[in-house]
Design a protein around this motif. Structure first.
Motif, PDB file in Angstrom:
ATOM      1  N   ALA A 183       0.833  -1.205   0.000  1.00 23.00           N
ATOM      2  CA  ALA A 183       0.000   0.000   0.000  1.00 23.00           C
ATOM      3  C   ALA A 183       0.866   1.254   0.000  1.00 23.00           C
ATOM      4  O   ALA A 183       0.606   2.201  -0.750  1.00 23.00           O
ATOM      5  N   LEU A 184       1.907   1.285   0.823  1.00 26.01           N
ATOM      6  CA  LEU A 184       2.797   2.447   0.869  1.00 26.01           C
ATOM      7  C   LEU A 184       3.517   2.658  -0.462  1.00 26.01           C
ATOM      8  O   LEU A 184       3.679   3.797  -0.917  1.00 26.01           O
ATOM      9  N   ASP A 185       3.923   1.562  -1.098  1.00 27.50           N
ATOM     10  CA  ASP A 185       4.586   1.666  -2.398  1.00 27.50           C
ATOM     11  C   ASP A 185       3.635   2.277  -3.424  1.00 27.50           C
ATOM     12  O   ASP A 185       4.009   3.184  -4.175  1.00 27.50           O
ATOM     13  N   TRP A 186       2.400   1.812  -3.463  1.00 30.22           N
ATOM     14  CA  TRP A 186       1.408   2.343  -4.394  1.00 30.22           C
ATOM     15  C   TRP A 186       1.129   3.821  -4.099  1.00 30.22           C
ATOM     16  O   TRP A 186       1.066   4.645  -5.024  1.00 30.22           O
ATOM     17  N   ILE A 187       1.007   4.180  -2.829  1.00 30.30           N
ATOM     18  CA  ILE A 187       0.736   5.581  -2.463  1.00 30.30           C
ATOM     19  C   ILE A 187       1.906   6.466  -2.875  1.00 30.30           C
ATOM     20  O   ILE A 187       1.715   7.543  -3.441  1.00 30.30           O
ATOM     21  N   ARG A 188       3.128   6.039  -2.632  1.00 26.91           N
ATOM     22  CA  ARG A 188       4.309   6.840  -3.020  1.00 26.91           C
ATOM     23  C   ARG A 188       4.343   7.052  -4.541  1.00 26.91           C
ATOM     24  O   ARG A 188       4.650   8.144  -5.014  1.00 26.91           O
ATOM     25  N   ARG A 189       4.045   6.006  -5.298  1.00 25.99           N
ATOM     26  CA  ARG A 189       4.012   6.148  -6.757  1.00 25.99           C
ATOM     27  C   ARG A 189       2.899   7.107  -7.184  1.00 25.99           C
ATOM     28  O   ARG A 189       3.074   7.909  -8.099  1.00 25.99           O
ATOM     29  N   THR A 190       1.763   7.041  -6.518  1.00 20.36           N
ATOM     30  CA  THR A 190       0.642   7.938  -6.816  1.00 20.36           C
ATOM     31  C   THR A 190       1.025   9.379  -6.504  1.00 20.36           C
ATOM     32  O   THR A 190       0.772  10.291  -7.295  1.00 20.36           O
ATOM     33  N   TYR A 191       1.660   9.608  -5.368  1.00 15.81           N
ATOM     34  CA  TYR A 191       2.061  10.963  -4.975  1.00 15.81           C
ATOM     35  C   TYR A 191       3.092  11.545  -5.937  1.00 15.81           C
ATOM     36  O   TYR A 191       3.123  12.752  -6.149  1.00 15.81           O
ATOM     37  N   ALA A 192       3.927  10.699  -6.504  1.00 22.34           N
ATOM     38  CA  ALA A 192       4.968  11.174  -7.423  1.00 22.34           C
ATOM     39  C   ALA A 192       4.372  11.831  -8.665  1.00 22.34           C
ATOM     40  O   ALA A 192       5.018  12.666  -9.300  1.00 22.34           O
ATOM     41  N   THR A 193       3.141  11.469  -9.012  1.00 21.07           N
ATOM     42  CA  THR A 193       2.490  12.047 -10.193  1.00 21.07           C
ATOM     43  C   THR A 193       1.360  13.005  -9.820  1.00 21.07           C
ATOM     44  O   THR A 193       0.631  13.457 -10.696  1.00 21.07           O
ATOM     45  N   ASN A 194       1.197  13.309  -8.527  1.00 19.41           N
ATOM     46  CA  ASN A 194       0.101  14.147  -8.050  1.00 19.41           C
ATOM     47  C   ASN A 194       0.640  15.527  -7.679  1.00 19.41           C
ATOM     48  O   ASN A 194       1.378  15.658  -6.705  1.00 19.41           O
ATOM     49  N   PRO A 195       0.286  16.575  -8.447  1.00 20.87           N
ATOM     50  CA  PRO A 195       0.811  17.913  -8.161  1.00 20.87           C
ATOM     51  C   PRO A 195       0.476  18.431  -6.761  1.00 20.87           C
ATOM     52  O   PRO A 195       1.279  19.113  -6.139  1.00 20.87           O
ATOM     53  N   VAL A 196      -0.696  18.109  -6.247  1.00 17.48           N
ATOM     54  CA  VAL A 196      -1.074  18.583  -4.910  1.00 17.48           C
ATOM     55  C   VAL A 196      -0.207  17.903  -3.852  1.00 17.48           C
ATOM     56  O   VAL A 196       0.280  18.551  -2.923  1.00 17.48           O
ATOM     57  N   ALA A 197       0.008  16.600  -3.983  1.00 18.10           N
ATOM     58  CA  ALA A 197       0.871  15.888  -3.038  1.00 18.10           C
ATOM     59  C   ALA A 197       2.279  16.471  -3.070  1.00 18.10           C
ATOM     60  O   ALA A 197       2.911  16.656  -2.021  1.00 18.10           O
ATOM     61  N   SER A 198       2.772  16.795  -4.259  1.00 15.44           N
ATOM     62  CA  SER A 198       4.104  17.398  -4.388  1.00 15.44           C
ATOM     63  C   SER A 198       4.139  18.773  -3.740  1.00 15.44           C
ATOM     64  O   SER A 198       5.074  19.105  -3.016  1.00 15.44           O
ATOM     65  N   LEU A 199       3.133  19.590  -3.991  1.00 19.79           N
ATOM     66  CA  LEU A 199       3.061  20.926  -3.405  1.00 19.79           C
ATOM     67  C   LEU A 199       3.093  20.860  -1.878  1.00 19.79           C
ATOM     68  O   LEU A 199       3.788  21.644  -1.225  1.00 19.79           O
ATOM     69  N   LEU A 200       2.348  19.914  -1.311  1.00 21.67           N
ATOM     70  CA  LEU A 200       2.256  19.784   0.144  1.00 21.67           C
ATOM     71  C   LEU A 200       3.433  19.025   0.747  1.00 21.67           C
ATOM     72  O   LEU A 200       3.520  18.903   1.967  1.00 21.67           O
ATOM     73  N   GLY A 201       4.327  18.511  -0.093  1.00 17.21           N
ATOM     74  CA  GLY A 201       5.458  17.740   0.413  1.00 17.21           C
ATOM     75  C   GLY A 201       5.020  16.460   1.095  1.00 17.21           C
ATOM     76  O   GLY A 201       5.623  16.016   2.074  1.00 17.21           O
ATOM     77  N   ALA A 202       3.951  15.839   0.594  1.00 16.30           N
ATOM     78  CA  ALA A 202       3.363  14.648   1.217  1.00 16.30           C
ATOM     79  C   ALA A 202       4.315  13.461   1.164  1.00 16.30           C
ATOM     80  O   ALA A 202       4.837  13.126   0.106  1.00 16.30           O
ATOM     81  N   ASP A 203       4.516  12.837   2.319  1.00 11.83           N
ATOM     82  CA  ASP A 203       5.385  11.673   2.444  1.00 11.83           C
ATOM     83  C   ASP A 203       4.666  10.626   3.299  1.00 11.83           C
ATOM     84  O   ASP A 203       4.597  10.774   4.517  1.00 11.83           O
TER      85      ASP A 203
END
Length: 146
Positions: free
Chosen positions: A8-28
């Motif tokens: 699940a964490l691997d899938w979420i990290r891959r999803t965040y890598a292509t999500n501009p909002v996650a990148s903007l918020l520095g989501a980890d």
């Protein structure tokens, strides 16, 4: 860490890598429990997020809460789904300063088409900043046949 949590964490990290909002918020994403529907995500609140008082603007905190709540559900479902928010009620308890903010999201109740969720944000000292409750629609994405 269980195999399900690692996947699940691997899938979420891959999803965040292509999500501009996650990148903007520095989501980890730090941890999740795909059985219970719980997730912990670290965010980086930039000084650019601050209002005139020097506190992180409430809309940025709401975006963080929206992300932890929806991904608490998504970590139980995996790829092929989205959980758009239907409603969200937020309480701003303490001013948030720029820096690391830790978000915790959890499923309250998950039905066939709607999920009820809650979220909390804390600063690096563990002080509770913001809480929210919300509901989201469980949807396949992309839609079948498209």
């Amino acid at each position: 860490m269980t195999v399900a949590e690692a996947a699940a964490l691997d899938w979420i990290r891959r999803t965040y890598a292509t999500n501009p909002v996650a990148s903007l918020l520095g989501a980890d994403p730090l941890a999740c429990d795909p059985v219970a529907g719980r997730i912990t995500i670290a965010f980086e609140a930039k000084s650019d997020f601050c209002n005139l008082l020097g506190s992180v603007q409430g809309g940025m905190l709401a975006a963080m809460l929206d992300m932890v709540m929806s991904f608490s559900v998504l970590c139980t479902m995996g790829p092929g789904f989205v959980v758009p928010t239907i409603d969200m009620h937020t309480h701003f308890l303490s001013p948030a300063k720029p820096g690391r903010i830790l978000g915790e999201g959890a499923i309250v109740k998950k039905g066939r088409s709607i999920s009820f969720m809650e979220g909390r944000l804390r600063d690096r000292d563990g002080r509770l900043l913001t809480t929210a409750t919300g509901s989201g629609q469980l949807m396949r994405w992309p839609p079948e046949g498209k």
